[in-house]
Design an enzyme around this catalytic site. Structure first.
Site, PDB file in Angstrom:
ATOM      1  N   TYR A 242      -7.349  18.801 -10.171  1.00  0.00           N
ATOM      2  CA  TYR A 242      -7.879  17.804  -9.231  1.00  0.00           C
ATOM      3  C   TYR A 242      -7.336  18.064  -7.822  1.00  0.00           C
ATOM      4  O   TYR A 242      -8.085  18.136  -6.837  1.00  0.00           O
ATOM      5  CB  TYR A 242      -7.515  16.374  -9.684  1.00  0.00           C
ATOM      6  CG  TYR A 242      -7.731  15.364  -8.594  1.00  0.00           C
ATOM      7  CD1 TYR A 242      -9.021  14.990  -8.231  1.00  0.00           C
ATOM      8  CD2 TYR A 242      -6.658  14.831  -7.867  1.00  0.00           C
ATOM      9  CE1 TYR A 242      -9.228  14.092  -7.183  1.00  0.00           C
ATOM     10  CE2 TYR A 242      -6.854  13.945  -6.833  1.00  0.00           C
ATOM     11  CZ  TYR A 242      -8.140  13.580  -6.489  1.00  0.00           C
ATOM     12  OH  TYR A 242      -8.353  12.711  -5.452  1.00  0.00           O
TER      13      TYR A 242
ATOM     14  N   SER B 241      -6.702  13.908  -0.081  1.00  0.00           N
ATOM     15  CA  SER B 241      -5.645  13.167  -0.765  1.00  0.00           C
ATOM     16  C   SER B 241      -4.282  13.701  -0.354  1.00  0.00           C
ATOM     17  O   SER B 241      -4.125  14.903  -0.065  1.00  0.00           O
ATOM     18  CB  SER B 241      -5.842  13.372  -2.269  1.00  0.00           C
ATOM     19  OG  SER B 241      -4.719  12.934  -2.979  1.00  0.00           O
TER      20      SER B 241
ATOM     21  N   LYS C  67      -9.197  19.335  -3.985  1.00  0.00           N
ATOM     22  CA  LYS C  67      -9.088  18.754  -2.636  1.00  0.00           C
ATOM     23  C   LYS C  67      -8.616  19.826  -1.641  1.00  0.00           C
ATOM     24  O   LYS C  67      -9.133  19.939  -0.531  1.00  0.00           O
ATOM     25  CB  LYS C  67      -8.126  17.554  -2.641  1.00  0.00           C
ATOM     26  CG  LYS C  67      -8.602  16.367  -3.444  1.00  0.00           C
ATOM     27  CD  LYS C  67      -9.880  15.773  -2.884  1.00  0.00           C
ATOM     28  CE  LYS C  67     -10.386  14.601  -3.675  1.00  0.00           C
ATOM     29  NZ  LYS C  67     -11.760  14.194  -3.326  1.00  0.00           N
TER      30      LYS C  67
HETATM   31  P1  NAD Z   1     -14.175   6.395  -7.797  1.00  0.00           P
HETATM   32  O1  NAD Z   1     -14.201   7.208  -9.043  1.00  0.00           O
HETATM   33  O2  NAD Z   1     -14.167   4.928  -7.918  1.00  0.00           O
HETATM   34  O3  NAD Z   1     -15.373   6.836  -6.836  1.00  0.00           O
HETATM   35  C1  NAD Z   1     -15.918   8.132  -6.852  1.00  0.00           C
HETATM   36  C2  NAD Z   1     -17.393   7.983  -7.116  1.00  0.00           C
HETATM   37  O4  NAD Z   1     -18.024   9.244  -7.107  1.00  0.00           O
HETATM   38  C3  NAD Z   1     -17.680   7.336  -8.476  1.00  0.00           C
HETATM   39  O5  NAD Z   1     -18.466   6.191  -8.259  1.00  0.00           O
HETATM   40  C4  NAD Z   1     -18.459   8.426  -9.238  1.00  0.00           C
HETATM   41  O6  NAD Z   1     -19.430   7.869 -10.092  1.00  0.00           O
HETATM   42  C5  NAD Z   1     -19.031   9.234  -8.105  1.00  0.00           C
HETATM   43  N1  NAD Z   1     -19.327  10.632  -8.412  1.00  0.00           N
HETATM   44  C6  NAD Z   1     -18.519  11.573  -8.961  1.00  0.00           C
HETATM   45  N2  NAD Z   1     -19.155  12.755  -9.025  1.00  0.00           N
HETATM   46  C7  NAD Z   1     -20.397  12.572  -8.492  1.00  0.00           C
HETATM   47  C8  NAD Z   1     -21.494  13.414  -8.274  1.00  0.00           C
HETATM   48  N3  NAD Z   1     -21.477  14.709  -8.627  1.00  0.00           N
HETATM   49  N4  NAD Z   1     -22.612  12.896  -7.708  1.00  0.00           N
HETATM   50  C9  NAD Z   1     -22.653  11.597  -7.359  1.00  0.00           C
HETATM   51  N5  NAD Z   1     -21.637  10.746  -7.535  1.00  0.00           N
HETATM   52  C10 NAD Z   1     -20.512  11.238  -8.094  1.00  0.00           C
HETATM   53  O7  NAD Z   1     -12.913   6.888  -6.955  1.00  0.00           O
HETATM   54  P2  NAD Z   1     -12.307   6.317  -5.609  1.00  0.00           P
HETATM   55  O8  NAD Z   1     -10.927   5.868  -5.912  1.00  0.00           O
HETATM   56  O9  NAD Z   1     -13.256   5.388  -4.948  1.00  0.00           O
HETATM   57  O10 NAD Z   1     -12.185   7.673  -4.795  1.00  0.00           O
HETATM   58  C11 NAD Z   1     -13.138   8.079  -3.849  1.00  0.00           C
HETATM   59  C12 NAD Z   1     -12.740   9.446  -3.333  1.00  0.00           C
HETATM   60  O11 NAD Z   1     -11.417   9.371  -2.783  1.00  0.00           O
HETATM   61  C13 NAD Z   1     -12.666  10.534  -4.425  1.00  0.00           C
HETATM   62  O12 NAD Z   1     -13.129  11.741  -3.883  1.00  0.00           O
HETATM   63  C14 NAD Z   1     -11.191  10.621  -4.732  1.00  0.00           C
HETATM   64  O13 NAD Z   1     -10.830  11.895  -5.210  1.00  0.00           O
HETATM   65  C15 NAD Z   1     -10.585  10.359  -3.372  1.00  0.00           C
HETATM   66  N6  NAD Z   1      -9.213   9.826  -3.438  1.00  0.00           N
HETATM   67  C16 NAD Z   1      -8.946   8.743  -4.233  1.00  0.00           C
HETATM   68  C17 NAD Z   1      -7.640   8.270  -4.325  1.00  0.00           C
HETATM   69  C18 NAD Z   1      -7.305   7.118  -5.246  1.00  0.00           C
HETATM   70  O14 NAD Z   1      -6.157   7.019  -5.676  1.00  0.00           O
HETATM   71  N7  NAD Z   1      -8.241   6.220  -5.548  1.00  0.00           N
HETATM   72  C19 NAD Z   1      -6.615   8.895  -3.594  1.00  0.00           C
HETATM   73  C20 NAD Z   1      -6.922   9.985  -2.793  1.00  0.00           C
HETATM   74  C21 NAD Z   1      -8.232  10.446  -2.723  1.00  0.00           C
HETATM   75  C1  WQD Z   2       2.528   6.060  -8.787  1.00  0.00           C
HETATM   76  C2  WQD Z   2       3.955   5.975  -9.305  1.00  0.00           C
HETATM   77  C3  WQD Z   2       4.336   7.262 -11.290  1.00  0.00           C
HETATM   78  C4  WQD Z   2       1.670   4.857 -13.832  1.00  0.00           C
HETATM   79  C5  WQD Z   2      -2.138   9.742  -7.972  1.00  0.00           C
HETATM   80  C6  WQD Z   2      -2.735  11.101  -7.746  1.00  0.00           C
HETATM   81  C7  WQD Z   2      -3.035  11.280  -6.288  1.00  0.00           C
HETATM   82  C8  WQD Z   2      -3.884  10.125  -5.753  1.00  0.00           C
HETATM   83  C9  WQD Z   2      -3.288   8.803  -6.085  1.00  0.00           C
HETATM   84  C10 WQD Z   2      -6.161  10.719  -5.933  1.00  0.00           C
HETATM   85  C11 WQD Z   2       4.514   7.316  -9.789  1.00  0.00           C
HETATM   86  C12 WQD Z   2       4.504   5.786 -11.582  1.00  0.00           C
HETATM   87  C13 WQD Z   2       2.400   5.383 -12.779  1.00  0.00           C
HETATM   88  C14 WQD Z   2       2.357   4.225 -14.904  1.00  0.00           C
HETATM   89  C15 WQD Z   2       4.448   4.666 -13.769  1.00  0.00           C
HETATM   90  N1  WQD Z   2      -5.172  10.095  -6.349  1.00  0.00           N
HETATM   91  N2  WQD Z   2       3.757   5.281 -12.750  1.00  0.00           N
HETATM   92  N3  WQD Z   2       3.733   4.148 -14.819  1.00  0.00           N
HETATM   93  O1  WQD Z   2       0.797   9.866  -9.058  1.00  0.00           O
HETATM   94  O2  WQD Z   2       1.357   8.939  -6.780  1.00  0.00           O
HETATM   95  O3  WQD Z   2      -0.925   9.661  -7.250  1.00  0.00           O
HETATM   96  O4  WQD Z   2      -3.027   8.730  -7.500  1.00  0.00           O
HETATM   97  O5  WQD Z   2      -6.194  11.520  -5.055  1.00  0.00           O
HETATM   98  O6  WQD Z   2      -3.704  12.484  -6.189  1.00  0.00           O
HETATM   99  O7  WQD Z   2      -1.808  12.079  -8.174  1.00  0.00           O
HETATM  100  O8  WQD Z   2      -0.109   7.613  -8.312  1.00  0.00           O
HETATM  101  O9  WQD Z   2      -0.422   5.426  -9.361  1.00  0.00           O
HETATM  102  O10 WQD Z   2      -0.397   7.483 -10.830  1.00  0.00           O
HETATM  103  O11 WQD Z   2       1.715   6.729  -9.759  1.00  0.00           O
HETATM  104  O12 WQD Z   2       5.657   4.563 -13.752  1.00  0.00           O
HETATM  105  O13 WQD Z   2       1.763   3.747 -15.895  1.00  0.00           O
HETATM  106  O14 WQD Z   2       3.973   5.125 -10.456  1.00  0.00           O
HETATM  107  O15 WQD Z   2       5.282   8.014 -12.007  1.00  0.00           O
HETATM  108  O16 WQD Z   2       5.885   7.319  -9.456  1.00  0.00           O
HETATM  109  P1  WQD Z   2       0.395   9.094  -7.887  1.00  0.00           P
HETATM  110  P2  WQD Z   2       0.111   6.777  -9.617  1.00  0.00           P
END
Ligand code: NAD
Ligand code: WQD
Length: 338
Positions: free
Chosen positions: A150, A124, A154
Site C-alpha cells: 500500500y 500518505s 503511494k
Molecule cells: P475509503 O476506502 O473510505 O475511500 C476510498 C474510496 O475509493 C472508496 O470509496 C472505494 O470504494 C473507492 N475506490 C477504490 N478503488 C476504486 C476504483 N478503482 N475506482 C473507483 N473507486 C475506487 O478511504 P479514505 O480513508 O476515504 O481514503 C481516501 C484516500 O486517502 C485513499 O487513496 C487513501 O489511500 C488515502 N489515505 C487515507 C488515509 C486514512 O487513514 N484514511 C491516510 C492517508 C491516505
Molecule cells: C495508530 C497507532 C498502532 C490499532 C495507518 C497506515 C497509514 C495511514 C493511516 C493510509 C499505532 C496502534 C492500532 C489497534 C493499536 N493510512 N494500534 N491497536 O499505522 O499510524 O497508519 O493508517 O494511508 O498509511 O499505515 O495508523 O490507526 O493503524 O495505528 O495499538 O487495534 O495505534 O500500533 O501505534 P498507522 P493506525
C-alpha cells in the site's frame, strides 16, 4: 469550480464533498463502491441540501472514466480512489498495485485528453517510511523503510506524477500527504465505516466504546515514546477536508506537496483516555505485542500548508473523539444498518 472526486463515496471523499459544497464548488462523485456505500453520498446530499451527481464506475476502466469526464466536464479532480488497508496489501499485493497504480494512470490519461489541469492526489505519511527526523517536513527523505505494498503504491504514484509534470508542465498537481485522519462530521450522519474488523486505532476504539468489540489490543508499550505506545499525528477529517479546498484554491502549474496533519503527537493510551472522556465510560484495553512494520512516532510540521495554503487544523483530538463517538452511537453498524 466543478470538482470530480474519484473515490468520493469514501470516508475522506464524502467529508471533502461537503466542504467543497460549503465553499461554493460543484461536486461530481465517482466510486466503484469497493469500500463504500452509496448511502454515504445520500447522507452528504442530506447534509448539504444539494444533489451530488454519482457515477458507479471503476476508475481503472478508462472508457467509463472518459465518458463521465466528457459528460460532466470538471475543472479539477481530487483522486481519493484507492485501496488502503495495509495488512490486506501485504496479502494481496497484485490487487493493490493493479488498482492503485492503474486508477491513477487512467485518470491522468483522461485528464490530458479532456484538458483538465488541476489534480489533487491523496498521498500518505506512509511515504516517509522510517522517519528521517521529526517533525516530518515535506523535504524529508521518502521511500526508506516503507514496509507494505500500500505504502509503495503511494510512493510510486507520487513519483509518476512528478515525472508526468516535467513533460506536461501545464498540469497543476497537488500531493497531499495525510497523517492519521480521524473523527466524523459533527452531524453524526457520515463517518468512517470500515469493512470487517477495523485496522486503524480510532474506529477500533469507537467500536469497543460502543460495545461492538470486547477490548482494544494495544500493539506494544515498549516504543521510545512518552508512555511506550505508538505516537501518531491524528487529524480531524473536517480539517483534512478543508485542506483539500485550500489546495484547490491555491492550485498552480507544477507539483506542490504538503503535509496535512495537526503537528501534534498523541500516544495510543492518550487517545484511549480522550475517547473515555468523550463517551463517559472506561474502555477496556490490553497490551499485546507490536504489530509488524509499526514505527515509534510519526508527526508532521504543518507549517508549509499554513504559510502557502493559509490552512491549519482547527479541531483537537478531543473534538475528533466526540465526533467519532457521535457517529458510532447513531450508526453502531455503520451505513449498512440503515
Ligand atoms: P475509503 O476506502 O473510505 O475511500 C476510498 C474510496 O475509493 C472508496 O470509496 C472505494 O470504494 C473507492 N475506490 C477504490 N478503488 C476504486 C476504483 N478503482 N475506482 C473507483 N473507486 C475506487 O478511504 P479514505 O480513508 O476515504 O481514503 C481516501 C484516500 O486517502 C485513499 O487513496 C487513501 O489511500 C488515502 N489515505 C487515507 C488515509 C486514512 O487513514 N484514511 C491516510 C492517508 C491516505
Ligand atoms: C495508530 C497507532 C498502532 C490499532 C495507518 C497506515 C497509514 C495511514 C493511516 C493510509 C499505532 C496502534 C492500532 C489497534 C493499536 N493510512 N494500534 N491497536 O499505522 O499510524 O497508519 O493508517 O494511508 O498509511 O499505515 O495508523 O490507526 O493503524 O495505528 O495499538 O487495534 O495505534 O500500533 O501505534 P498507522 P493506525
Amino acid at each position: 469550480m466543478k470538482v470530480l472526486l474519484t473515490g468520493g463515496a469514501g470516508y475522506i471523499g464524502t467529508h471533502t464533498a461537503i466542504a467543497l459544497h460549503d465553499q461554493g464548488h460543484q461536486v461530481v462523485i465517482v466510486d466503484n463502491l469497493a469500500n463504500a456505500s452509496q448511502e454515504a453520498v445520500k447522507r452528504a446530499e442530506q447534509i448539504t441540501g444539494t444533489s451530488m451527481p454519482f457515477y458507479e464506475i471503476d476508475v481503472c476502466q478508462i472508457d467509463a472514466l472518459r465518458r463521465v469526464m466528457e459528460a460532466t466536464k470538471p475543472d479539477a479532480i481530487i483522486h481519493f480512489a484507492g485501496l488502503k488497508a495495509v495488512g490486506e496489501s501485504v496479502a494481496q499485493p497484485l490487487r493493490y498495485y493493479d488498482n492503485n497504480l492503474n486508477s491513477a494512470l487512467s485518470l491522468v490519461k483522461v485528464m490530458l485528453e479532456c484538458d483538465v489541469q488541476h489534480l489533487v492526489f491523496s498521498s500518505s505519511a506512509t511515504v516517509y517510511g522510517d522517519p528521517e527526523r521529526l517533525p516530518l517536513t515535506e523535504d524529508c527523505r521518502i521511500g526508506v523503510g516503507i514496509t507494505n505494498p500500500y505504502g509503495w503504491t503511494k510512493y510510486m504514484i507520487e513519483q509518476m506524477l512528478r515525472d508526468i509534470s516535467l513533460a506536461e508542465p501545464q498540469l497543476a498537481i497537488t500531493i497531499l500527504r495525510y497523517f492519521n485522519p480521524v473523527g466524523a462530521h459533527p452531524s453524526g450522519l457520515i463517518g468512517e465505516d470500515p469493512l470487517g474488523i477495523p485496522n486503524n486505532l480510532m474506529p477500533f476504539v469507537a467500536q469497543v466504546a460502543g460495545g461492538r468489540r470486547p477490548e482494544v489490543q494495544v500493539f506494544g508499550n515498549d516504543f521510545d515514546t512518552v508512555d511506550g505506545t505508538g505516537v501518531r499525528d491524528y487529524i480531524h477529517v473536517s480539517d483534512l477536508a478543508a485542506g483539500h479546498v485550500a489546495a484547490l484554491d491555491h492550485s498552480q502549474p507544477g507539483v506542490s506537496t504538503y503535509n496535512l496533519g495537526s503537528g501534534r503527537g498523541t500516544s495510543v493510551l492518550e487517545l484511549i483516555a480522550a475517547f473515555e472522556q468523550a463517551c463517559g465510560h472506561t474502555i477496556p484495553y490490553r497490551i499485546v505485542g507490536r504489530r509488524a512494520g509499526d514505527i515509534d512516532s510519526s508527526y508532521c510540521d504543518p507549517e508549509l500548508a499554513r504559510r502557502l495554503l493559509g490552512w491549519k487544523t482547527e479541531h483537537t483530538i478531543e473534538d475528533a473523539c466526540r465526533d467519532s463517538w457521535h457517529w458510532q452511537r447513531l450508526n453502531p453498524m455503520g451505513y449498512i444498518s440503515q
